[in-house]
Structure formats: structure tokens, C-alpha cells
Motif scaffolding. Structure first.
Motif, PDB file in Angstrom:
ATOM      1  N   UNK A  65       0.866  -1.176   0.000  1.00 11.66           N
ATOM      2  CA  UNK A  65       0.000   0.000   0.000  1.00 11.66           C
ATOM      3  C   UNK A  65       0.902   1.225   0.000  1.00 11.66           C
ATOM      4  N   UNK A  66       0.636   2.193  -0.889  1.00 15.18           N
ATOM      5  CA  UNK A  66       1.458   3.411  -0.932  1.00 15.18           C
ATOM      6  C   UNK A  66       1.422   4.143   0.400  1.00 15.18           C
ATOM      7  N   UNK A  67       0.237   4.501   0.871  1.00 14.75           N
ATOM      8  CA  UNK A  67       0.078   5.180   2.160  1.00 14.75           C
ATOM      9  C   UNK A  67      -1.162   4.640   2.857  1.00 14.75           C
ATOM     10  N   UNK A  68      -1.079   4.531   4.170  1.00 12.97           N
ATOM     11  CA  UNK A  68      -2.216   4.131   4.988  1.00 12.97           C
ATOM     12  C   UNK A  68      -2.391   5.191   6.070  1.00 12.97           C
ATOM     13  N   UNK A  69      -3.578   5.793   6.120  1.00 13.49           N
ATOM     14  CA  UNK A  69      -3.841   6.892   7.044  1.00 13.49           C
ATOM     15  C   UNK A  69      -4.776   6.420   8.154  1.00 13.49           C
ATOM     16  N   UNK A  70      -4.341   6.659   9.389  1.00  8.15           N
ATOM     17  CA  UNK A  70      -5.122   6.307  10.583  1.00  8.15           C
ATOM     18  C   UNK A  70      -5.557   4.841  10.580  1.00  8.15           C
ATOM     19  N   UNK A  71      -4.771   4.010   9.944  1.00 14.70           N
ATOM     20  CA  UNK A  71      -5.025   2.566   9.856  1.00 14.70           C
ATOM     21  C   UNK A  71      -6.408   2.243   9.296  1.00 14.70           C
ATOM     22  N   UNK A  72      -6.950   3.161   8.442  1.00 14.91           N
ATOM     23  CA  UNK A  72      -8.271   2.894   7.876  1.00 14.91           C
ATOM     24  C   UNK A  72      -8.446   3.347   6.439  1.00 14.91           C
ATOM     25  N   UNK A  73      -7.644   4.280   5.963  1.00 12.11           N
ATOM     26  CA  UNK A  73      -7.820   4.771   4.600  1.00 12.11           C
ATOM     27  C   UNK A  73      -6.581   4.446   3.769  1.00 12.11           C
ATOM     28  N   UNK A  74      -6.787   3.636   2.742  1.00 15.77           N
ATOM     29  CA  UNK A  74      -5.732   3.258   1.809  1.00 15.77           C
ATOM     30  C   UNK A  74      -5.603   4.362   0.760  1.00 15.77           C
ATOM     31  N   UNK A  75      -4.379   4.817   0.532  1.00 20.28           N
ATOM     32  CA  UNK A  75      -4.134   5.796  -0.525  1.00 20.28           C
ATOM     33  C   UNK A  75      -3.207   5.154  -1.539  1.00 20.28           C
ATOM     34  N   UNK A  76      -3.684   5.063  -2.756  1.00 22.59           N
ATOM     35  CA  UNK A  76      -2.883   4.532  -3.857  1.00 22.59           C
ATOM     36  C   UNK A  76      -2.604   5.679  -4.812  1.00 22.59           C
ATOM     37  N   UNK A  77      -1.331   5.950  -5.058  1.00 18.49           N
ATOM     38  CA  UNK A  77      -0.924   7.070  -5.894  1.00 18.49           C
ATOM     39  C   UNK A  77      -0.536   6.596  -7.286  1.00 18.49           C
ATOM     40  N   UNK A  78      -0.902   7.402  -8.272  1.00 15.89           N
ATOM     41  CA  UNK A  78      -0.561   7.103  -9.660  1.00 15.89           C
ATOM     42  C   UNK A  78      -0.091   8.373 -10.359  1.00 15.89           C
ATOM     43  N   UNK A  79       0.668   8.187 -11.417  1.00 15.99           N
ATOM     44  CA  UNK A  79       1.035   9.262 -12.340  1.00 15.99           C
ATOM     45  C   UNK A  79       0.837   8.713 -13.748  1.00 15.99           C
ATOM     46  N   UNK A  80      -0.427   8.611 -14.137  1.00 10.87           N
ATOM     47  CA  UNK A  80      -0.805   7.995 -15.407  1.00 10.87           C
ATOM     48  C   UNK A  80      -1.706   8.935 -16.203  1.00 10.87           C
ATOM     49  N   UNK A  81      -1.822   8.681 -17.505  1.00 13.41           N
ATOM     50  CA  UNK A  81      -2.699   9.493 -18.347  1.00 13.41           C
ATOM     51  C   UNK A  81      -4.143   9.427 -17.864  1.00 13.41           C
TER      52      UNK A  81
END
Length: 125
Positions: A65-81
Motif C-alpha cells: 500500500x502506498x500510504x495508509x492513514x489512521x489505519x483505515x484509509x488506503x491511498x494509492x498514488x498514480x502518475x498515469x494518463x
């Protein structure tokens, strides 16, 4: 609480995008967003390993997982078209494997960041 939390995360992502603009590597946005979220006193961790459990075996070479906030929200980051179904499937898989209720898929390769954000909810089956 989760609505307020997602608003804070999106606000931090917009700040990063406003400052850096599009065109950088995903890892640069990850570090800057991590910095902004910690400035907001949020509990955030990066590169969380998610093992895959298949029948009776646990495979530790699973996903991250790119980032996990407060052990409840998954953040997946992209740099795509543009987002594809694979990107959506990826974040939904992370949410399911970790039993996380919310996810944000954020694409920093957009002119306006609001056009590069998708919110996901993990609904138990």
C-alpha cells in the motif's frame, strides 16, 4: 470522522499538486503527501506490505500500500494518463486484503487534481 479525514487527505494532496504540478515520479508525490499528512498530525505509514493468504499458505511477497492513514484509509498514488480498471481493482484488493473501509486513488498526472481522485468504499460481502 471518515468524511473529515478524507477531506484532510484530499486537501493535502491538492496542496502537493498545487506546489509541484504534474510530471514528477510517483515516489516524489508519495514523500510530499506523507510530509503534508504528518503536518496535519495524522497517523500515516508508507509502503505497507500486505501478504496474500491462499488456502493454507501465506505469501509474504504480496502487495504494498502506498500510504495508509489512521489505519483505515488506503491511498494509492498514480502518475498515469488516465485510470484503468486495473487501478481500481488494485486498490479494492488492498482494501479487501487489509479489511480497510475506505480508499483513495489519486492520479497526480492531471491538470486539476480533483479530476484525478476516486473514492472507494469496502463493503463487506
Amino acid at each position: 470522522m471518515n468524511k473529515n479525514l478524507t477531506e484532510k487527505i484530499i486537501g493535502a494532496a491538492i496542496e502537493v499538486h498545487r506546489t509541484l504540478g504534474p510530471g514528477l515520479l510517483e515516489s516524489a508525490y508519495q514523500e510530499c503527501l506523507l510530509f503534508e499528512l504528518k503536518r496535519l498530525n495524522l497517523n500515516v505509514t508508507k509502503e505497507i506490505a500486505l501478504p496474500i493468504v491462499y488456502k493454507d499458505i501465506k505469501l509474504d511477497h504480496g502487495y504494498r500500500i502506498d500510504l495508509l492513514v489512521e489505519n483505515k484509509i488506503v491511498i494509492e498514488l498514480k502518475t498515469v494518463e488516465t485510470f484503468t480498471d486495473v487501478h481500481s481493482a488494485q486498490i479494492l484488493t488492498y482494501m479487501k486484503l487489509g479489511n480497510y473501509p475506505l480508499g483513495l486513488l489519486i492520479n497526480f498526472h492531471t491538470k486539476l487534481l480533483k479530476d484525478g481522485i476516486k473514492r472507494f468504499i469496502n463493503t463487506p460481502q
